[in-house]
Design a protein around this motif. Structure first.
Motif, PDB file in Angstrom:
ATOM      1  N   ARG A 290       0.984  -1.220  -0.043  1.00  0.00           N
ATOM      2  CA  ARG A 290      -0.081  -0.086   0.129  1.00  0.00           C
ATOM      3  C   ARG A 290       0.772   1.412  -0.078  1.00  0.00           C
ATOM      4  O   ARG A 290       0.758   2.262  -0.702  1.00  0.00           O
ATOM      5  CB  ARG A 290      -1.026  -0.022   1.130  1.00  0.00           C
ATOM      6  N   THR A 293       3.006   1.793  -3.479  1.00  0.00           N
ATOM      7  CA  THR A 293       2.124   2.538  -4.535  1.00  0.00           C
ATOM      8  C   THR A 293       2.332   4.026  -4.361  1.00  0.00           C
ATOM      9  O   THR A 293       2.394   4.563  -5.426  1.00  0.00           O
ATOM     10  CB  THR A 293       0.750   1.963  -4.488  1.00  0.00           C
ATOM     11  N   GLN A 297       4.126   6.904  -6.769  1.00  0.00           N
ATOM     12  CA  GLN A 297       3.495   7.769  -7.482  1.00  0.00           C
ATOM     13  C   GLN A 297       4.204   9.327  -7.183  1.00  0.00           C
ATOM     14  O   GLN A 297       4.091  10.119  -7.844  1.00  0.00           O
ATOM     15  CB  GLN A 297       1.864   7.975  -6.796  1.00  0.00           C
ATOM     16  N   TYR A 318       9.051  -2.769  -7.423  1.00  0.00           N
ATOM     17  CA  TYR A 318       8.852  -1.427  -7.576  1.00  0.00           C
ATOM     18  C   TYR A 318       9.172  -0.770  -8.818  1.00  0.00           C
ATOM     19  O   TYR A 318      10.324  -1.239  -9.516  1.00  0.00           O
ATOM     20  CB  TYR A 318       9.805  -0.851  -6.368  1.00  0.00           C
TER      21      TYR A 318
END
Length: 374
Positions: A290, A293, A297, A318
């Protein structure tokens, strides 16, 4: 009909270290040398006879607390479908909700969460990285265990040579000594020993105040470091952000944070260039994914802390090229060894995490508990 969780075996294991370990926290008087690492090991068995293994850990203190909490909440998983990992993670959180969602409360769940992911990947016949979705089959790796402050500089240089010859792709040394001249002398010696182009990192283990951190980071700029790690207290988000803006060398931190929420502040306040989450510390693989991610970003580099047996798989998923920390401390726990070549750690092709416990683990076990039926 779906398979179900039949039994969970929990073990509290104390791994002795061959040599007492000291970083800057010892030299500043905040901790004693580390002589052992506590592990919480979870072994899950399903009604169909499938098995998964996972672990979390604590250094110096906290092992018995992790074990006790995991024992209290793990019975809520008996009879559940082990594939529903996200739902089961939330169920365990609610079972222990009164003690919160960070620290020991989630570290205790991490061992079980990791075991569930190991089980799921084994059921699929895939390495964990492949189950999640890998971007690469190897990751850059650097060594930390040879660069602690208790080691004379001659020993640090010998360790660096040995690591480099073994295929390690980077070297990290500890800094944060109360005398900054010691730090600079050791860093100069290591940089000269490795040459200008070999990847080199430093780690102050949170021991500088803001003015000292600014001075030391600026003094270290000419050394071409991959990053400067934990220059300030782990929860000084503003101080780390100020450094990240002022210093060209990337700032790394995050390993001491014990929840996704705490890492989100690092990201929101732009407190680091390299984020260093630790899956066992943040609650397991579910929480790590979680967080990763969101970190991707934000365009952050990733360098997970410790536990390479887990983090090699996670780093391989990743999207931005990561680093994984090489520590050989855990070698006595597992039959297998991580393969290193050309500066990279190779992702295991064995199903799951690709590790099995040694018999030695049993002799270091200080407490066990089981829930469900064998």
């Amino acid at each position: 009909m779906s398979d179900t969780i039949r039994h969970i075996q929990l073990s509290s294991v104390v791994l002795p270290l061959a040599t007492p370990i000291s970083d800057a926290k010892v030299f500043t008087g905040r901790q004693k040398p580390m002589t052992e690492v506590w592990f919480l090991i979870a072994e899950i068995t399903t009604a169909d006879g499938l098995e998964g293994v996972g672990f979390s850990y604590s250094k110096r203190a906290g092992g018995p607390a992790q074990f006790a909490h995991a024992h209290q909440v793990s019975d809520v998983l008996i009879g559940e479908d082990p594939s529903d990992i996200g739902r089961l993670h939330v169920k365990m959180l609610w079972a222990g909700a009164s003690v919160g969602r960070s620290g020991v409360a989630v570290q205790a769940l991490a061992a079980i969460d990791v075991a569930l992911w190991d089980l799921k990947a084994k059921r699929a016949g895939l390495p964990l990285a492949k189950l999640i979705g890998a971007h690469r089959d190897s990751v850059r790796t650097y060594n930390t265990s040879g660069g602690f402050l208790h080691a004379p500089i001659e020993e640090v240089l010998e360790n660096a040579t040995r690591s480099r010859e073994a295929g390690i792709g980077g070297i990290k040394i500890k800094v944060g000594h109360p005398d900054p001249r010691v730090d600079m002398a050791r860093l100069t010696a290591v940089r000269e020993h490795l040459g200008d182009d070999f990847p080199l990192m430093v780690d102050a283990n949170q021991q500088w105040d803001r003015p000292t951190a600014m001075r030391m980071c600026r003094a270290m700029e000419p050394f071409g470091l991959v990053w400067i790690e934990e220059p300030l207290d782990a929860y000084d988000y503003t101080g780390h952000a100020d450094l990240a803006r002022a210093i060209d060398t990337p700032i790394a931190t995050g390993e001491m944070l014990s929840s996704v929420a705490e890492h989100l502040r690092l990201i929101d306040e732009r407190s680091c260039d390299v984020i260093q989450p630790d899956a066992p510390r943040v609650g397991g693989i579910t929480e790590f994914l979680r967080l990763s991610t969101i970190a991707a970003q934000a365009g952050l580099q990733l360098a997970p802390h410790f536990a390479m047996e887990i983090h090699c798989h996670l780093a391989a998923t990743y999207p931005i090229e990561p680093w994984v920390e090489h520590f050989d401390w855990l070698d006595p726990l597992f039959e297998e060894r991580m393969e290193i070549a050309d500066g990279r750690m190779i992702v295991s092709e064995r199903p799951g995490l690709g590790v099995t416990l040694t018999e030695q683990v049993r002799s270091w076990t200080v407490e066990t508990a089981g829930v469900g039926r064998r």
